[in-house]
Structures are given as structure tokens and as C-alpha cells.
Design a protein around this motif. Structure first.
Motif, PDB file in Angstrom:
ATOM      1  N   VAL A  18     -91.935 -36.876   6.871  1.00 14.54           N
ATOM      2  CA  VAL A  18     -93.026 -36.218   6.067  1.00 14.54           C
ATOM      3  C   VAL A  18     -94.400 -36.755   6.338  1.00 14.54           C
ATOM      4  CG1 VAL A  18     -94.054 -35.735   3.821  1.00 14.54           C
ATOM      5  CG2 VAL A  18     -91.258 -35.764   4.287  1.00 14.54           C
ATOM      6  N   PHE A  19     -94.574 -38.075   6.378  1.00 14.19           N
ATOM      7  CA  PHE A  19     -95.824 -38.524   6.609  1.00 14.19           C
ATOM      8  C   PHE A  19     -96.600 -38.665   7.938  1.00 14.19           C
ATOM      9  CE2 PHE A  19     -94.706 -40.583   2.481  1.00 14.19           C
ATOM     10  CZ  PHE A  19     -95.523 -39.728   1.788  1.00 14.19           C
ATOM     11  N   TYR A  21     -94.747 -36.511  10.889  1.00 10.26           N
ATOM     12  CA  TYR A  21     -94.388 -35.348  11.593  1.00 10.26           C
ATOM     13  C   TYR A  21     -94.915 -34.160  10.894  1.00 10.26           C
ATOM     14  CZ  TYR A  21     -92.200 -38.131  15.386  1.00 10.26           C
ATOM     15  OH  TYR A  21     -91.676 -38.959  16.263  1.00 10.26           O
ATOM     16  N   PHE A  22     -95.101 -34.195   9.554  1.00 12.91           N
ATOM     17  CA  PHE A  22     -95.563 -33.133   8.638  1.00 12.91           C
ATOM     18  C   PHE A  22     -94.136 -32.091   8.335  1.00 12.91           C
ATOM     19  CE2 PHE A  22     -99.273 -34.156  10.792  1.00 12.91           C
ATOM     20  CZ  PHE A  22    -100.180 -34.545   9.919  1.00 12.91           C
ATOM     21  N   LEU A  23     -93.031 -32.680   8.413  1.00 10.67           N
ATOM     22  CA  LEU A  23     -91.990 -31.800   8.276  1.00 10.67           C
ATOM     23  C   LEU A  23     -91.633 -31.969   6.968  1.00 10.67           C
ATOM     24  CD1 LEU A  23     -89.936 -32.744  11.707  1.00 10.67           C
ATOM     25  CD2 LEU A  23     -91.489 -30.666  11.079  1.00 10.67           C
ATOM     26  N   GLY A  24     -90.981 -30.620   6.600  1.00 14.09           N
ATOM     27  CA  GLY A  24     -90.058 -30.513   4.992  1.00 14.09           C
ATOM     28  C   GLY A  24     -91.391 -30.591   4.436  1.00 14.09           C
ATOM     29  N   LEU A  25     -92.535 -30.033   4.456  1.00 16.50           N
ATOM     30  CA  LEU A  25     -93.756 -30.063   3.480  1.00 16.50           C
ATOM     31  C   LEU A  25     -93.491 -29.287   2.282  1.00 16.50           C
ATOM     32  CD1 LEU A  25     -96.983 -30.547   5.673  1.00 16.50           C
ATOM     33  CD2 LEU A  25     -95.565 -32.137   4.273  1.00 16.50           C
ATOM     34  N   CYS A  26     -92.771 -27.992   2.470  1.00 20.31           N
ATOM     35  CA  CYS A  26     -92.638 -27.104   1.524  1.00 20.31           C
ATOM     36  C   CYS A  26     -91.741 -27.634   0.168  1.00 20.31           C
ATOM     37  CB  CYS A  26     -91.915 -25.935   1.988  1.00 20.31           C
ATOM     38  SG  CYS A  26     -92.799 -24.850   3.073  1.00 20.31           S
ATOM     39  N   CYS A 112     -87.934 -27.007   7.324  1.00 22.13           N
ATOM     40  CA  CYS A 112     -87.964 -27.624   8.680  1.00 22.13           C
ATOM     41  C   CYS A 112     -87.744 -28.675   9.054  1.00 22.13           C
ATOM     42  CB  CYS A 112     -89.552 -27.066   9.199  1.00 22.13           C
ATOM     43  SG  CYS A 112     -90.889 -27.686   7.989  1.00 22.13           S
TER      44      CYS A 112
ATOM     45  N   CYS B  54     -96.375 -26.895   7.926  1.00 19.71           N
ATOM     46  CA  CYS B  54     -95.896 -27.972   8.817  1.00 19.71           C
ATOM     47  C   CYS B  54     -96.598 -27.740  10.248  1.00 19.71           C
ATOM     48  CB  CYS B  54     -94.300 -27.628   8.848  1.00 19.71           C
ATOM     49  SG  CYS B  54     -93.404 -27.462   7.279  1.00 19.71           S
ATOM     50  N   PHE B 129     -93.185 -28.429  18.161  1.00 19.36           N
ATOM     51  CA  PHE B 129     -93.629 -27.663  17.050  1.00 19.36           C
ATOM     52  C   PHE B 129     -93.818 -26.277  17.480  1.00 19.36           C
ATOM     53  CE2 PHE B 129     -94.945 -31.991  16.052  1.00 19.36           C
ATOM     54  CZ  PHE B 129     -94.568 -32.055  14.537  1.00 19.36           C
ATOM     55  N   LEU B 132     -90.446 -24.974  16.047  1.00 23.32           N
ATOM     56  CA  LEU B 132     -90.606 -24.934  14.556  1.00 23.32           C
ATOM     57  C   LEU B 132     -91.188 -23.943  13.857  1.00 23.32           C
ATOM     58  CD1 LEU B 132     -90.766 -28.588  13.842  1.00 23.32           C
ATOM     59  CD2 LEU B 132     -88.934 -27.408  13.337  1.00 23.32           C
ATOM     60  N   VAL B 135     -88.959 -21.769  11.368  1.00 26.30           N
ATOM     61  CA  VAL B 135     -88.856 -21.989  10.089  1.00 26.30           C
ATOM     62  C   VAL B 135     -90.225 -22.026   9.259  1.00 26.30           C
ATOM     63  CG1 VAL B 135     -86.789 -23.260   9.934  1.00 26.30           C
ATOM     64  CG2 VAL B 135     -88.801 -24.410  10.628  1.00 26.30           C
ATOM     65  N   PHE B 208    -103.876 -34.437   6.397  1.00 26.36           N
ATOM     66  CA  PHE B 208    -103.579 -34.363   4.719  1.00 26.36           C
ATOM     67  C   PHE B 208    -104.900 -34.259   3.988  1.00 26.36           C
ATOM     68  CE2 PHE B 208     -99.293 -35.943   5.431  1.00 26.36           C
ATOM     69  CZ  PHE B 208     -98.697 -34.934   4.931  1.00 26.36           C
TER      70      PHE B 208
END
Lengths: 192, 240
Positions: A18-19, A21-26, A112, B54, B129, B132, B135, B208
Motif C-alpha cells: 500500500v505505502f 507500490y500504491f496497490l489495493g488503494l480502493c 489490484c 493505483c 503498472f 495493472l 484492475v 499521497f
């Protein structure tokens, strides 16, 4: 052995899905409202990641060497059907766990983090054991991130936040600060 | 036959027919224009709906990467919108999501291989990416909410608008992060050699924080618009 420990810790803390690779943000921003649900979703994702690791290893070793351009399509089909399969098995074997996971199980399909995990593991050429350890680390890191965020948001509900900051903007800035904190872990292994 | 054409009784019918056709055409064009515009600003996928995060945060550390990612997403969204819209009556309702995902995955594979062939350096930086994009919830969302229910023309307009909105968001974030973190834009140095780069902006936390600030700015804009319209309403109410 050192290698396996390194893979686990790297996925858990240093290259947290998450922190960094920014994956699974939803689900990270959507579901992490309460600690308990966050924990369940994280564990379910870890479980699906473990099974995906098995499947992708099988696909990579026996099938995709003949048709590499099918990689993406086969991975997404594998993830979707794994989730369906796991859902059916859990429903049959342990209805209590199924009720506990609820809606989060089907939601994992479009997460993701799962597909990202499959692609990263393939790109790095992990074998079966390495893949499984990587799945444990990545899933654990994802769970850790979700639970941390949920705890912070529970606190945040009670505090007096400026009206404009409420909602996603606030979560985003909290995530930024958490991400800064996790960057500190990158010094963990550099000296050795 | 000629008489029938020249017959003035026939004229109004032809004229009416023409007018109807024109009206339809104009109506449909304004519709698609609306669909096109709303994706860019009012329903911007990233800044308003907070979808597709993402790929968005991971690749926007430089403006070039942001543009490449935006164009790949644009291609995938347009192609799969057209296909889904064409086959909307053939795809069974129960398995529609799987069908959409397979269509999307096909286009993403094409985009991935094309990027690899055309701009290998950028492809290397984007890394995992690009696959990706499959998704990216924004794309699946547009399929489910729009392309599967509308004809091809409207679906194309919607896809164009949404992806231009997406590219706009990516480019904004990418440029700001590159300017602050590296002192350059599209690789061209802006401030000369004495600029002290703010490295954090290029790293994940910067993504972020920056997106949080931009969302804050959007909240402020909508709040201001709401206040203005409320004021207008009270003024008009006072007059009448």
C-alpha cells in the motif's frame, strides 16, 4: 534461508504494497473504516494471495512458456476464478467464516494488490517456495496497512476536523504521513 | 414519381422528416458533447470520484511517465468502450463482469506490447503498472455504468471525456511532483543549478500528500460554487 527472510520482510515493511507500490488503494480508502472489518479483509486477501501464488507458479512453469502474451488474461481469469472457488469452499466448509467475511470476499477480485502480486512475483522469477513466502509478506503488509489506517480513522471520526478536510482528502494526507513513517524501514537492511 | 416529388403535399412531409432528423442529430450531438465535457471537469474520475488511484499515484513522479500512462489508459478505455457497447446485447447479464475484464485485458496486453516496442525506456520505468490497468476500477466502472447501456457514439464520447479527465489529472499531479521534486518539467530544468530538490515529492509519500492537497483544493472549489449558487437563489427569491 536468508533470502526467504529478506523476501518476507521486504514485502511486509520496506516495499509495503500500500505505502510504496500504491496497490489495493480502493479497499484501503473504502473499507478501512473499522479495525475489525479491516482485519478480516486483510486476512481474506492474504489467503487469496497464497492460492494465487500456487496457481501462477503452475501457469508460469507449465503453460505460459509457450504463450507469454496470454499472461495477463490468464492471470486475471485465475484470480477471478480463485476467488469464486474459495468462496464456494468456505461456504461449504465453514459457514461461520463465510458469514464473517461477507461481501469482502467477492470484492477481492478487483483488488489490484492480488494481480500486482502475481505480476511482481513473475517479473522477479520467484519459485514456488519464494512465491508463497512473498504472498505471506505482501498479504501481511496489506493487512498491517489496512488495520493501521482503520485505527487512525476511528480516532479521526471523533476529533474536530476542518469541514473541507473531511473524507478522502484527510485520509490521503494521513496515508502520506504513514507512508513517510514506513520509508524509515528502508534503512533496515542497507548496512548488512 | 416526379410529380410526387414536386407535389406540394409531399413537401411538408419531407421537410418534417428533415427537421426530425436534424433535431435528432442536434440532440444526439449535444448529448455526446455533454457526456464528453462532464468526464473532464464535473465528474473527473480522479479528483471527484477518486477512482483509478493505483496507477495514478505510482507513475506520476514525472510528467512524461504520467502522459504515457494516461495515453495507455485512454487507448484501453476507448477500445473496450467501443467493443462493450457493440456487444452490449450479446453479453449475458450473469457473466458480464468477466466478459468486460477479458475484453479490457486484451486491450491492455496490446497497449503493453506496443509501449514496449515504441518507447522502451518509459515502459521500463512504468514497469508492472501497465498490466495493472486491467484492475483500474475507473475502466470497469465506465463499462458497467455507461458503455454497456448506451450506443457506440455516446460510449465513444464518454470514453474520450473520461480519459481526457484522467490524463488531465495525471498530468497535473505529475508536473507538480516533478517541478517540486526535481526542479524540472518534461526533463527540462526550470530553476537552474541552485535549486534544492524536494526529493520526498518523487517518493511515494509525496504522491499521497500532493493528491490530498489537490483534493482539498477541489473540495474548496465545489464548496465555493455551492455557496455562490445558494446566494444567487436567495437573491432571485428576494426579487420575485
Amino acid at each position: 534461508m536468508d533470502n526467504l527472510v529478506w523476501i518476507f520482510l521486504s514485502a511486509l515493511l520496506i516495499n509495503n504494497f500500500v505505502f510504496s507500490y500504491f496497490l489495493g488503494l480502493c479497499p484501503f480508502f473504502g473499507v478501512s473504516g473499522r479495525v475489525e472489518t479491516a482485519l478480516r479483509l486483510g486476512l481474506a486477501s492474504t489467503f487469496v494471495m497464497l492460492i494465487t501464488a500456487l496457481c501462477t507458479w503452475f501457469l508460469n512453469t507449465y503453460i505460459l512458456i509457450y504463450a507469454p502474451y496470454l499472461r495477463l488474461i490468464s492471470f486475471i481469469v485465475v484470480v477471478a476464478s480463485t476467488v469464486q472457488f474459495v468462496e464456494m469452499v468456505i461456504k461449504k466448509a465453514s459457514p461461520a467464516l463465510f458469514r464473517a467475511l461477507g461481501i469482502y470476499l467477492p470484492l477481492i477480485t478487483t483488488n489490484c494488490a492480488i494481480l500486482g502480486f502475481a505480476i511482481f512475483a513473475t517479473n522477479r522469477g520467484y519459485g514456488l517456495l519464494e512465491g508463497l513466502i512473498y504472498a505471506l509478506g505482501a498479504g501481511g503488509g496489506f493487512t498491517l496497512a489496512l488495520v493501521l489506517m482503520a485505527g487512525l480513522r476511528e480516532e479521526n471520526e471523533l476529533s474536530n476536523v476542518p469541514k473541507l478536510m473531511k473524507g478522502t482528502a484527510m485520509s490521503m494526507i494521513i496515508a502520506g504521513i504513514l507512508s513517510l513513517a514506513f520509508m524509515g524501514f528502508s534503512g533496515l537492511f542497507s548496512s548488512s | 414519381m416526379i410529380e410526387a416529388w414536386g407535389n406540394h403535399y409531399g413537401c411538408p412531409y419531407i421537410f418534417e422528416g428533415c427537421k426530425k432528423k436534424w433535431k435528432k442529430l442536434i440532440m444526439s450531438s449535444t448529448n455526446s458533447y455533454d457526456e464528453f465535457l462532464k468526464g473532464i471537469w464535473k465528474e473527473n474520475p480522479v479528483f471527484v470520484h477518486v477512482l483509478g488511484l493505483c496507477p495514478m499515484l505510482a507513475v506520476t513522479n514525472t510528467a512524461i511517465n504520467a502522459i504515457a500512462m494516461g495515453l495507455a489508459t485512454f487507448f484501453v478505455l476507448l477500445g473496450s468502450s467501443i467493443l462493450v457497447s457493440l456487444f452490449r446485447n450479446l453479453i449475458p447479464k450473469q457473466v458480464r463482469i468477466s466478459c468486460y475484464i477479458i475484453i479490457i485485458a486484451t486491450f491492455v496486453t496490446v497497449a503493453d506490447y506496443s509501449l514496449q516496442a515504441l518507447i522502451p525506456e518509459v515502459h521500463k520505468e512504468l514497469g508492472a503498472f501497465v498490466p495493472l490497468i486491467v484492475v483500474n476500477c475507473m475502466i470497469l466502472g465506465r463499462m458497467e455504468a455507461f458503455a454497456s447501456k448506451n450506443r457506440v457514439g455516446l460510449a465513444i464520447a464518454d470514453a474520450l471525456g473520461t480519459s481526457i479527465g484522467f490524463v488531465f489529472a495525471l498530468l497535473t499531479l505529475g508536473s507538480v511532483r516533478e517541478i517540486l521534486g526535481n526542479g524540472s518539467l518534461f526533463g527540462v530544468s526550470l530553476f537552474g543549478p541552485h535549486f534544492e530538490p524536494w526529493i520526498v515529492m518523487l517518493l511515494p509519500p509525496g504522491g499521497f500528500l500532493m493528491l490530498g492537497l489537490i483534493l482539498l483544493f477541489f473540495n474548496w472549489l465545489t464548496e465555493r460554487a455551492k455557496k455562490a449558487s445558494a446566494q444567487l437563489a436567495t437573491v432571485e427569491g428576494g426579487i420575485s
